[in-house]
Design a protein around this motif. Structure first.
Motif, PDB file in Angstrom:
ATOM      1  N   GLN A 128     -18.985  98.747   5.153  1.00 18.21           N
ATOM      2  CA  GLN A 128     -18.274  98.340   6.025  1.00 18.21           C
ATOM      3  C   GLN A 128     -17.917  99.623   6.944  1.00 18.21           C
ATOM      4  O   GLN A 128     -17.952  99.465   8.187  1.00 18.21           O
ATOM      5  CB  GLN A 128     -16.902  97.820   5.467  1.00 18.21           C
ATOM      6  N   ALA A 129     -17.696 100.759   6.417  1.00 16.90           N
ATOM      7  CA  ALA A 129     -17.592 102.317   7.175  1.00 16.90           C
ATOM      8  C   ALA A 129     -18.648 102.259   8.173  1.00 16.90           C
ATOM      9  O   ALA A 129     -18.490 102.683   9.224  1.00 16.90           O
ATOM     10  CB  ALA A 129     -17.449 103.274   6.177  1.00 16.90           C
ATOM     11  N   GLN A 130     -20.058 102.156   7.692  1.00  9.57           N
ATOM     12  CA  GLN A 130     -21.134 102.281   8.439  1.00  9.57           C
ATOM     13  C   GLN A 130     -21.089 101.080   9.821  1.00  9.57           C
ATOM     14  O   GLN A 130     -21.245 101.541  10.809  1.00  9.57           O
ATOM     15  CB  GLN A 130     -22.394 101.931   7.931  1.00  9.57           C
ATOM     16  N   LYS A 131     -20.755  99.990   9.375  1.00 10.50           N
ATOM     17  CA  LYS A 131     -20.586  98.954  10.508  1.00 10.50           C
ATOM     18  C   LYS A 131     -19.605  99.621  11.691  1.00 10.50           C
ATOM     19  O   LYS A 131     -19.946  99.206  12.785  1.00 10.50           O
ATOM     20  CB  LYS A 131     -20.381  97.781   9.974  1.00 10.50           C
ATOM     21  N   PHE A 132     -18.569  99.808  11.092  1.00 17.08           N
ATOM     22  CA  PHE A 132     -17.476 100.297  12.166  1.00 17.08           C
ATOM     23  C   PHE A 132     -17.892 101.406  12.908  1.00 17.08           C
ATOM     24  O   PHE A 132     -17.565 101.495  14.165  1.00 17.08           O
ATOM     25  CB  PHE A 132     -16.329 100.705  11.192  1.00 17.08           C
ATOM     26  N   LEU A 133     -18.659 102.314  12.333  1.00 20.74           N
ATOM     27  CA  LEU A 133     -19.187 103.549  13.147  1.00 20.74           C
ATOM     28  C   LEU A 133     -20.088 103.118  14.153  1.00 20.74           C
ATOM     29  O   LEU A 133     -20.301 103.695  15.237  1.00 20.74           O
ATOM     30  CB  LEU A 133     -19.598 104.710  12.205  1.00 20.74           C
ATOM     31  N   GLU A 134     -21.134 102.017  13.733  1.00 20.20           N
ATOM     32  CA  GLU A 134     -22.086 101.713  14.627  1.00 20.20           C
ATOM     33  C   GLU A 134     -21.485 101.250  15.725  1.00 20.20           C
ATOM     34  O   GLU A 134     -21.989 101.041  16.930  1.00 20.20           O
ATOM     35  CB  GLU A 134     -22.885 100.817  13.862  1.00 20.20           C
ATOM     36  N   GLU A 135     -20.372 100.304  15.788  1.00 20.85           N
ATOM     37  CA  GLU A 135     -19.700  99.533  16.891  1.00 20.85           C
ATOM     38  C   GLU A 135     -18.333 100.289  17.459  1.00 20.85           C
ATOM     39  O   GLU A 135     -17.738  99.725  18.227  1.00 20.85           O
ATOM     40  CB  GLU A 135     -19.337  98.037  16.246  1.00 20.85           C
ATOM     41  N   PHE A 136     -18.209 101.454  17.036  1.00 15.88           N
ATOM     42  CA  PHE A 136     -17.005 102.216  17.483  1.00 15.88           C
ATOM     43  C   PHE A 136     -16.977 102.655  19.027  1.00 15.88           C
ATOM     44  O   PHE A 136     -18.023 103.184  19.248  1.00 15.88           O
ATOM     45  CB  PHE A 136     -16.587 103.148  16.586  1.00 15.88           C
ATOM     46  N   ASP A 137     -16.084 102.182  19.646  1.00 18.60           N
ATOM     47  CA  ASP A 137     -15.877 102.651  20.968  1.00 18.60           C
ATOM     48  C   ASP A 137     -14.464 103.263  21.205  1.00 18.60           C
ATOM     49  O   ASP A 137     -13.757 102.538  21.173  1.00 18.60           O
ATOM     50  CB  ASP A 137     -16.324 101.341  21.880  1.00 18.60           C
ATOM     51  N   ILE A 148      -8.887 114.059  21.803  1.00 13.29           N
ATOM     52  CA  ILE A 148      -7.999 114.740  22.710  1.00 13.29           C
ATOM     53  C   ILE A 148      -6.992 113.706  23.256  1.00 13.29           C
ATOM     54  O   ILE A 148      -5.820 114.276  23.331  1.00 13.29           O
ATOM     55  CB  ILE A 148      -8.757 115.558  23.756  1.00 13.29           C
ATOM     56  N   LEU A 149      -7.392 112.623  23.781  1.00 11.94           N
ATOM     57  CA  LEU A 149      -6.500 111.863  24.387  1.00 11.94           C
ATOM     58  C   LEU A 149      -5.505 111.116  23.634  1.00 11.94           C
ATOM     59  O   LEU A 149      -4.361 110.809  23.602  1.00 11.94           O
ATOM     60  CB  LEU A 149      -7.097 110.740  25.282  1.00 11.94           C
ATOM     61  N   SER A 150      -6.114 110.428  22.570  1.00 11.28           N
ATOM     62  CA  SER A 150      -5.562 109.417  21.508  1.00 11.28           C
ATOM     63  C   SER A 150      -4.938 109.978  20.260  1.00 11.28           C
ATOM     64  O   SER A 150      -4.202 109.446  19.404  1.00 11.28           O
ATOM     65  CB  SER A 150      -6.148 108.053  21.189  1.00 11.28           C
ATOM     66  N   GLY A 151      -5.284 111.528  20.253  1.00  8.03           N
ATOM     67  CA  GLY A 151      -4.760 111.968  18.730  1.00  8.03           C
ATOM     68  C   GLY A 151      -5.727 111.818  17.491  1.00  8.03           C
ATOM     69  O   GLY A 151      -6.741 111.139  17.631  1.00  8.03           O
ATOM     70  N   LYS A 152      -5.037 111.578  16.337  1.00  8.81           N
ATOM     71  CA  LYS A 152      -5.719 111.386  15.187  1.00  8.81           C
ATOM     72  C   LYS A 152      -5.690 109.721  14.986  1.00  8.81           C
ATOM     73  O   LYS A 152      -4.436 109.283  15.141  1.00  8.81           O
ATOM     74  CB  LYS A 152      -4.974 111.916  14.091  1.00  8.81           C
ATOM     75  N   ARG A 153      -6.790 109.284  14.346  1.00  8.43           N
ATOM     76  CA  ARG A 153      -6.662 107.836  13.991  1.00  8.43           C
ATOM     77  C   ARG A 153      -7.467 107.637  12.559  1.00  8.43           C
ATOM     78  O   ARG A 153      -8.379 108.407  12.491  1.00  8.43           O
ATOM     79  CB  ARG A 153      -7.332 106.968  14.982  1.00  8.43           C
ATOM     80  N   PHE A 154      -6.784 106.958  11.554  1.00 11.87           N
ATOM     81  CA  PHE A 154      -7.361 106.908  10.374  1.00 11.87           C
ATOM     82  C   PHE A 154      -7.636 105.318  10.013  1.00 11.87           C
ATOM     83  O   PHE A 154      -7.015 104.449  10.524  1.00 11.87           O
ATOM     84  CB  PHE A 154      -6.090 107.322   9.336  1.00 11.87           C
ATOM     85  N   TYR A 155      -9.015 105.227   9.343  1.00 13.49           N
ATOM     86  CA  TYR A 155      -9.349 103.948   9.077  1.00 13.49           C
ATOM     87  C   TYR A 155     -10.089 104.135   7.660  1.00 13.49           C
ATOM     88  O   TYR A 155     -10.393 105.023   7.151  1.00 13.49           O
ATOM     89  CB  TYR A 155     -10.506 103.710  10.069  1.00 13.49           C
ATOM     90  N   GLU A 156      -9.544 103.057   6.966  1.00 15.46           N
ATOM     91  CA  GLU A 156     -10.055 102.766   5.507  1.00 15.46           C
ATOM     92  C   GLU A 156     -10.944 101.470   5.191  1.00 15.46           C
ATOM     93  O   GLU A 156     -10.570 100.559   6.229  1.00 15.46           O
ATOM     94  CB  GLU A 156      -8.865 102.876   4.659  1.00 15.46           C
ATOM     95  N   PHE A 157     -11.907 101.639   4.591  1.00 14.86           N
ATOM     96  CA  PHE A 157     -12.804 100.653   4.332  1.00 14.86           C
ATOM     97  C   PHE A 157     -13.126 100.530   2.707  1.00 14.86           C
ATOM     98  O   PHE A 157     -13.111 101.555   1.977  1.00 14.86           O
ATOM     99  CB  PHE A 157     -14.126 100.901   5.002  1.00 14.86           C
ATOM    100  N   PRO A 158     -13.323  99.341   2.311  1.00 12.88           N
ATOM    101  CA  PRO A 158     -13.539  98.989   0.850  1.00 12.88           C
ATOM    102  C   PRO A 158     -14.866  99.572   0.395  1.00 12.88           C
ATOM    103  O   PRO A 158     -15.251  99.325  -0.914  1.00 12.88           O
ATOM    104  CB  PRO A 158     -13.282  97.650   0.682  1.00 12.88           C
ATOM    105  N   SER A 159     -15.881  99.672   1.339  1.00 16.39           N
ATOM    106  CA  SER A 159     -17.275  99.902   0.930  1.00 16.39           C
ATOM    107  C   SER A 159     -18.057 100.822   1.956  1.00 16.39           C
ATOM    108  O   SER A 159     -17.388 100.952   3.220  1.00 16.39           O
ATOM    109  CB  SER A 159     -17.977  98.802   0.950  1.00 16.39           C
ATOM    110  N   VAL A 160     -18.983 101.538   1.619  1.00 15.21           N
ATOM    111  CA  VAL A 160     -19.622 102.402   2.469  1.00 15.21           C
ATOM    112  C   VAL A 160     -20.421 101.678   3.681  1.00 15.21           C
ATOM    113  O   VAL A 160     -20.394 102.075   4.864  1.00 15.21           O
ATOM    114  CB  VAL A 160     -20.857 103.135   1.653  1.00 15.21           C
TER     115      VAL A 160
END
Length: 287
Positions: free
Chosen positions: A271-280, A257-269
């Protein structure tokens, strides 16, 4: 001119055949991968150049049987001009095809040899390709660091019956990435920068800036650099034996709601999981 044209086409065919014979003589899949990525486009480019020269000679044959057109005069130079123009056009079109279109085909060929099941030369057993998380156990800290910033990619093959391990090293993540705009594999890294750091100043997030060599499309992708060590994976037996190596890219779209849409791309599943685990989200919004 006719003889020179035939010779040019013959040389082009010989170059093509020599390259493919050399490819067939390479037995190891990894060596075949390396040979293709180093030589395929280069050899095909030479073949197309000789074809272009042959076309130039054949075009120059037009009107050569006419006495008036065969004399050194205006029409003689017109024939030469059209011959050179035709050969140049063929050469330029071939260059564009090999530079922008063929890498897509080559990428499929490279994947075939990279992920072709390996066989243990000692036992003859079929080896299994480990996932990103499983392979970290077999990589030292230096190799893991190389993979974390995607400068080097390692494939680890395991013979589960004997425990033998085979490690293969690849530069980057296959070849250039696929451009979402034009669809060609011409998206290459132009610049890298560390955008976030952990409390101890070690890198946390790496931002890569890509630019397509064909359509000039630009994008930036953030990669989270995990601080997990090999022991962390050893202590977690719940990790399944998943094979996600054939996945080209994982896209994550986050709506806020505050920052709108953000897009992230990762070369593997992984790396995406690591990103979600540490996402703040709070830290992202402040940044």
């Amino acid at each position: 001119m006719k003889l020179l044209g035939i010779i040019s086409f013959a040389v082009a065919l010989i170059v093509y055949l020599i390259h493919n014979i050399r490819v067939s003589m390479v037995k190891e899949y990894k060596d075949k991968y390396d040979f293709l990525i180093r030589n395929e486009i280069k050899w095909y480019r030479w073949a197309t150049y000789f074809i272009a020269i042959g076309v130039a000679f054949l075009i120059n044959l037009y009107g050569s049987n006419e006495a008036g057109l065969n004399k050194v005069g205006v029409w003689f130079f017109v024939r030469i001009f059209f011959g050179i123009a035709g050969g140049t056009l063929i050469g330029y079109v071939s260059y564009l095809v090999l530079e922008f279109y063929y890498p897509t085909k080559l990428n499929s060929k490279l994947k075939k040899w990279r992920y072709m099941p390996r066989v243990n030369p000692k036992s003859g057993h079929k080896m299994r390709l480990l996932s990103e998380e499983e392979e970290d156990v077999h990589l030292d800290e230096g190799r893991q660091a190389e993979e974390s910033i995607f400068s080097i990619d390692y494939d680890v093959w395991l013979d589960e019956k004997t425990g033998d391990v085979k490690i293969e090293k690849y530069l980057g993540h296959l070849t250039a990435l696929k451009c979402n705009n034009c669809g060609f594999y011409t998206m290459k890294v132009m610049k890298e920068e560390i955008t976030q750091r952990y409390e101890d100043e070690s890198p946390k997030e790496l931002l890569k800036h890509y630019k397509c060599a064909y359509c000039k499309n630009i994008r930036a992708t953030a990669f989270v650099i995990s601080r997990k060590e090999a022991d962390d994976y050893k202590k977690d037996p719940s990790r399944g034996k998943r094979n996600t190596k054939n996945i080209d890219m994982v896209k994550i779209e986050i709506h806020s709601i505050l920052s709108g849409k953000r897009f992230y791309e990762f070369p593997s599943v992984e790396q995406a999981q690591k990103f979600l685990e540490e996402f703040d989200l709070d830290k992202v919004a402040k940044g």
